[in-house]
Design an enzyme around this catalytic site. Structure first.
Site, PDB file in Angstrom:
ATOM      1  N   HIS A 133       0.753  -1.173   0.083  1.00 29.17           N
ATOM      2  CA  HIS A 133       0.019   0.034   0.065  1.00 29.17           C
ATOM      3  C   HIS A 133       0.857   1.386  -0.138  1.00 29.17           C
ATOM      4  CE1 HIS A 133      -4.255  -1.211  -0.059  1.00 29.17           C
ATOM      5  NE2 HIS A 133      -3.773  -2.417   1.180  1.00 29.17           N
ATOM      6  N   ASP A 163      -0.312   6.893  -3.419  1.00 34.26           N
ATOM      7  CA  ASP A 163      -1.567   6.883  -4.020  1.00 34.26           C
ATOM      8  C   ASP A 163      -1.898   7.846  -5.219  1.00 34.26           C
ATOM      9  OD1 ASP A 163      -2.016   4.403  -2.882  1.00 34.26           O
ATOM     10  OD2 ASP A 163      -3.403   4.951  -1.606  1.00 34.26           O
TER      11      ASP A 163
END
Length: 391
Positions: A133, A163
């Site tokens: 992540h 992200d």
């Protein structure tokens, strides 16, 4: 379906649904006029899964729910690819190939297609297939370690660096660049957007400074909270203000407006950039800012040559007069969301009181209308639904 406005009007994008950075990329393209068709999972639609009605990353898009494990579902996706200019896929390397939707297959159907691949680790390398992540990607990219206070662990910058900045925004940039090239060459290509690459690119200056020996430990440098003139300070009402008076004239103006011109700590303004004096300066400024409320400091300093701003929460920011004047936020159904950015003088995106198309709350909420707009006959849509390929 309503014609879109903006610099990307006329561009068609197929977005395979994923987590934040993929939808964010699609939102950026849709905001600027692209027609984005989101392919949701049929399994989610069958379960009655509902997306938040005001998720900004859904806006401007249409949704169809397709079973990509059904051969007719794959065939439908390839049919849509034939009419698309670009594609967004957010899966681990090899997933699209196993579905029969890899870049080679799609290129055979549409040689002009720009095929956007968004991953954390990239399409190649020893970690390419590993789970991860945002926090992992920016850690490996060298962009987590420098963020934070001295003597404390690294601070997590939400998931903005990996992200969104290093992932979704990077892919949107790559897709537009490849679309420009395809308009000249008539040939598409694969865009490999990896969050580790994007996070590293965002830190270009820091890598150079580190290699040149110009960086101290975390939290001791000019832009990481080490300097008194570039930091946040707590106010008397337990709120915060931000100061960014890097240049000497802004620093002098700040000291003057704070009434500290005669204070011995600031007697020699030429010592502003001498780290040896930073601790004393920070301590004194902390005492001063703690003496008034955040709003009181805004009355004194906001809009001046001191490089000052109040630290606002996401709930407070949309109501600030500057944002209101610029229309920085939309207010749809009583909920704020950032307006499309950047702004264009000749081909602006359509920004009424609410987005042109807020995005379906339900998975596959536009299956019939969207497929019709993309050239699929009504009888074929019915057959696909009866076969379970679409929901």
């Amino acid at each position: 379906m309503t014609a879109r406005k903006g610099p990307l009007a006329g561009i068609r994008v197929v977005e395979f649904v994923g987590l934040g950075p993929g939808p964010f990329c699609g939102m950026l393209l849709a905001d600027l006029g692209a027609e984005v068709l989101r392919i949701d999972r049929a399994a989610d639609a069958r379960k009655g899964y509902t997306k938040p009605p005001r998720n900004p990353m859904n806006r401007g898009k249409h949704s169809i729910a397709v079973d990509l494990k059904h051969p007719d579902g794959v065939a439908l996706a390839l049919r849509l690819v034939e009419g698309a200019d670009a594609l967004i896929e957010p899966f681990r390397p090899g997933v699209m190939e196993r579905l029969g939707l890899g870049p080679d297959v799609c290129a055979e159907r549409n040689p002009r297609l720009v095929y956007g691949r968004l991953t954390g680790w990239g399409q190649t390398g020893p970690l390419a297939s590993a789970a991860g992540h945002d926090i992992d990607y920016i850690a490996l990219a060298g962009m987590l370690e420098p963020i934070g206070r001295a003597g404390q662990p690294p601070s997590i910058p939400l998931n903005l660096v990996g992200d969104f900045g290093g992932g979704g925004l990077l892919l949107a940039f790559g897709l537009v660049a490849a679309l420009l090239e395809a308009a000249r060459s008539g040939r598409g290509q694969v865009v490999d957007a990896a969050m580790i690459d994007g996070a590293a690119a965002l830190g270009a200056t820091w890598f150079t400074m580190g290699a040149a020996g110009m960086l101290g430990p975390r939290g001791t440098n000019m832009l990481d909270g080490g300097a008194p003139f570039y930091d946040v300070y707590e106010t008397s009402d337990a709120r915060y203000v931000a100061v960014g008076a890097i240049e000497p004239r802004f620093w002098a103006e700040l000291i003057h407006r704070l009434g500290l011109t005669e204070d011995p700590v600031f007697a020699d303004l030429a010592k502003q950039h001498d780290p040896a004096h930073w601790p004393a300066m920070k301590a004194r400024l902390g005492e001063v800012f703690a003496g008034r409320t955040r709003d009181a400091w805004c009355e004194l300093l906001e809009g001046t040559e001191t490089c000052f701003a109040p630290v606002l929460s996401p709930a407070e920011a949309p109501t600030h007069p500057h944002h209101v004047a610029r229309g920085t936020f939309l207010h749809a159904d009583g909920l704020p969301e950032p307006a499309p950015a950047p702004r264009f003088s000749r081909t602006p995106a359509a920004v009424p009181d609410r987005p042109v198309h807020p995005g379906p709350a339900e998975q596959g909420g536009d299956t019939d209308t969207a497929l019709t707009a993309w050239g699929v006959p009504e009888a074929e849509i019915t057959r696909l639904r009866d076969a379970g390929a679409v929901v």
